[in-house]
Design an enzyme around this catalytic site. Structure first.
Site, PDB file in Angstrom:
ATOM      1  N   ILE A 147       0.889  -1.227   0.092  1.00 62.41           N
ATOM      2  CA  ILE A 147       0.179   0.097   0.185  1.00 62.41           C
ATOM      3  C   ILE A 147       0.919   1.418  -0.100  1.00 62.41           C
ATOM      4  O   ILE A 147       1.742   1.471   0.955  1.00 62.41           O
ATOM      5  CB  ILE A 147      -0.973   0.092   1.165  1.00 62.41           C
ATOM      6  CG1 ILE A 147      -1.870  -1.030   1.316  1.00 62.41           C
ATOM      7  CG2 ILE A 147      -1.899   1.253   1.177  1.00 62.41           C
ATOM      8  CD1 ILE A 147      -2.697  -1.467   0.136  1.00 62.41           C
ATOM      9  N   GLU A 148       0.732   2.052  -1.004  1.00 60.21           N
ATOM     10  CA  GLU A 148       1.631   3.160  -1.245  1.00 60.21           C
ATOM     11  C   GLU A 148       0.812   4.643  -1.258  1.00 60.21           C
ATOM     12  O   GLU A 148      -0.261   4.322  -1.870  1.00 60.21           O
ATOM     13  CB  GLU A 148       2.520   3.039  -2.353  1.00 60.21           C
ATOM     14  CG  GLU A 148       3.534   1.825  -2.381  1.00 60.21           C
ATOM     15  CD  GLU A 148       4.339   1.893  -3.449  1.00 60.21           C
ATOM     16  OE1 GLU A 148       5.014   2.850  -3.783  1.00 60.21           O
ATOM     17  OE2 GLU A 148       4.526   0.556  -3.934  1.00 60.21           O
TER      18      GLU A 148
END
Length: 545
Positions: A147-148
């Protein structure tokens, strides 16, 4: 003739004596007292994102035995943060990877969409159940969280998300987290989403994305992963977590810019860049400050067109910052320098085929230039990782040179875990092995334990080579092998009444030695260092019994 007979009897007696005494030592408690029986080197994983699923197996096979985990793009998120399985998920690929001893750990991506990532974190109770079900029903080996671009305000919630996954998945399933590089230790913006300390405590490892120093849309050309950026990122991470939980991410791509700024930091695989450089006759320099290569090429108006990711490159001058063998080797050496768990890479199928010629060697800390394409590389690496064989220098293994008596003594001492033992003050040395000799201590230890004797009372002949038949006799007696009926190869140059015939038959019928084309064994030929490494790989499972 009488002299020849005496020499043969002396040689046979020496080998028998060595083997008998080694057998006694090896039989204690039914186990080998070895320094390191495991050939396992550093951990290596790679993401899989490009190419058709039909090519996935061939993509992995190009890497040989390097990878422990492959992480395909199977898990995505919809707009409300619920799990979407990708069509690329194929049971046949997972089965094949398991057959090769590799784990399949897909990564969960929000495709850099901040709103989708935030929704997933908020929706984590439901999403965790969906992920656990997908992992179990598809025989997957865990999950890599990727998750970025989600704000640091979600920092604690994201850690809780990972903890929930760890709690609900069995300990045999991997839970790992891809984290942004953070060379300055900031706790702001999306880089601050990742609480290294807390995340490392609830996951198997953190995969440090030590790349994208320059990024898509960056107006200023620069390195993808300069050495100062990478090293500072590692150093900060290690203030927050143990080194054995940190995996260094390395890039298999570059970024390019053109003069009219229509392309600013667009990504290009190393394979594609190689073709561009050939097509447009580009030039390269190596930037010493960043330890990164920089390429330049010019597309003239009438030149052949090139399309990357569906976009045609217009005429103009292009600058590309990327990775090559020199820059990747420099990064891989950091794994050993900082005692990291291993490496990850973004992404498989972007690298040059030659990458795998050196990757495992450099990651594991063995910088043997003469092993990069050698047939025995895997066996040499296994022997080196076990601590049984070392190089002839810091940059060479000398695989095709003959194994000497001094080297054989040192190897046996290491295999039996005798390294570092003290030598009796009354122990008699050898005139041809002075105190300055590199193997003097090992030779004296081997002699003290009766593992190997000199060729006379005061001479050891440390540089004399050991033959294939001598090592066959030694190892067959150590392993207490007997020829298997009907399975031993018949070698034309090993007469049935030869002193080494039974041992060679025992080793051959147990699959430990091979002959040459034409049905010969070459018993009197010197055993090479590469052949010794291969023998060690083959006998290791038997030594462990």
């Amino acid at each position: 003739m009488l002299l020849k007979i005496r020499r043969k009897l002396t040689k046979l007696a020496a080998v028998v004596s060595i083997a008998a005494l080694m057998t006694t030592w090896l039989s204690q408690d039914g186990q080998v007292k070895a320094e390191a029986i495991s050939a396992q080197g550093k951990f290596n994983m790679s993401y899989m994102y490009f190419g058709s699923p039909s090519t996935y197996v061939s993509q992995v096979n190009k890497s040989g035995q390097t990878l422990d985990v492959v992480s395909p793009s199977y898990f995505h998120l919809d707009s409300v943060g619920s799990l979407q399985l990708d069509d690329s998920l194929q049971a046949s690929f997972i089965t094949e990877m398991h057959a090769q001893g590799k784990k399949v750990v897909p990564f969960l991506s929000n495709d850099f969409d901040a709103a989708v990532g935030a929704a997933a974190i908020t929706n984590r109770d439901t999403l965790v159940d969906q992920l656990v079900q997908a992992i179990q029903s598809n025989n997957l080996d865990g999950i890599n969280m990727d998750i970025e671009n989600v704000d640091a305000a979600y920092r604690d919630q994201y850690t809780d998300f990972v903890k929930m996954l760890r709690d609900k998945l069995s300990s045999s399933k991997e839970v790992s987290v891809a984290v942004a590089a953070n060379p300055t230790g900031t706790t702001k913006s999306w880089i601050g989403l990742y609480d290294y300390k807390a995340l490392s405590a609830v996951s198997d490892y953190l995969m440090l994305m030590a790349y994208d120093e320059s990024y898509p849309g960056d107006p200023t050309p620069g390195p993808v992963a300069s050495m100062p950026f990478v090293e500072k990122s590692i150093q900060y991470a290690l203030t927050q977590m143990p080194s054995e939980k940190l995996v260094l991410g390395v890039p298999f791509y570059g970024r390019y810019w053109n003069q009219d700024a229509s392309f600013n930091g667009s990504g290009v695989s190393l394979q594609t860049l190689n073709k561009l450089m050939q097509t447009y006759q580009g030039t390269t320099r190596y930037d010493s400050a960043s330890q990164s290569p920089v390429a330049t090429f010019v597309i003239q108006p009438n030149d052949q067109e090139t399309t990357i990711s569906g976009k045609t490159l217009p005429a103009g001058t292009y600058t590309v910052w990327y990775e090559n063998e020199q820059s990747l080797k420099a990064k891989l050496q950091l794994v050993n320098k900082y005692k990291l768990k291993g490496t990850g890479s973004w992404s498989l199928n972007q690298e040059l085929a030659s990458t795998w010629d050196y990757y495992s060697l450099w990651v594991d800390g063995f910088y043997f230039a003469d092993m990069q394409k050698h047939w025995a590389q895997a066996d040499v690496l296994a022997a080196a990782n076990r601590g049984w064989m070392v190089g002839t220098s810091s940059s060479a293994f000398s695989p095709d040179t003959a194994l000497t008596r001094a080297q054989a003594a040192a190897i046996m001492v290491r295999v039996l875990g005798l390294s570092g033992e003290s030598v009796s003050a009354s122990a008699a040395g050898f005139k041809d092995v002075p105190a300055s000799h590199w193997a003097q201590q090992d030779i004296l230890i081997a002699k003290q334990h009766g593992l190997i004797q000199g060729i006379s009372d005061d001479r050891f002949a440390p540089d004399q080579s050991i033959t294939r038949e001598q090592m066959s006799v030694l190892l067959s007696r150590v392993l207490k092998l007997q020829p298997k009926s009907g399975t031993a190869a018949k070698f034309s140059d090993v007469p049935a009444d030869s002193w080494s015939a039974e041992a060679i038959a025992a080793m051959s019928s147990n699959g430990l030695v091979d002959g040459y084309a034409g049905g010969t064994f070459r018993p009197g030929a010197s055993l090479t260092r590469a052949e010794m490494a291969t023998l060690l790989s083959r006998v290791a499972p038997l030594l462990a019994k």
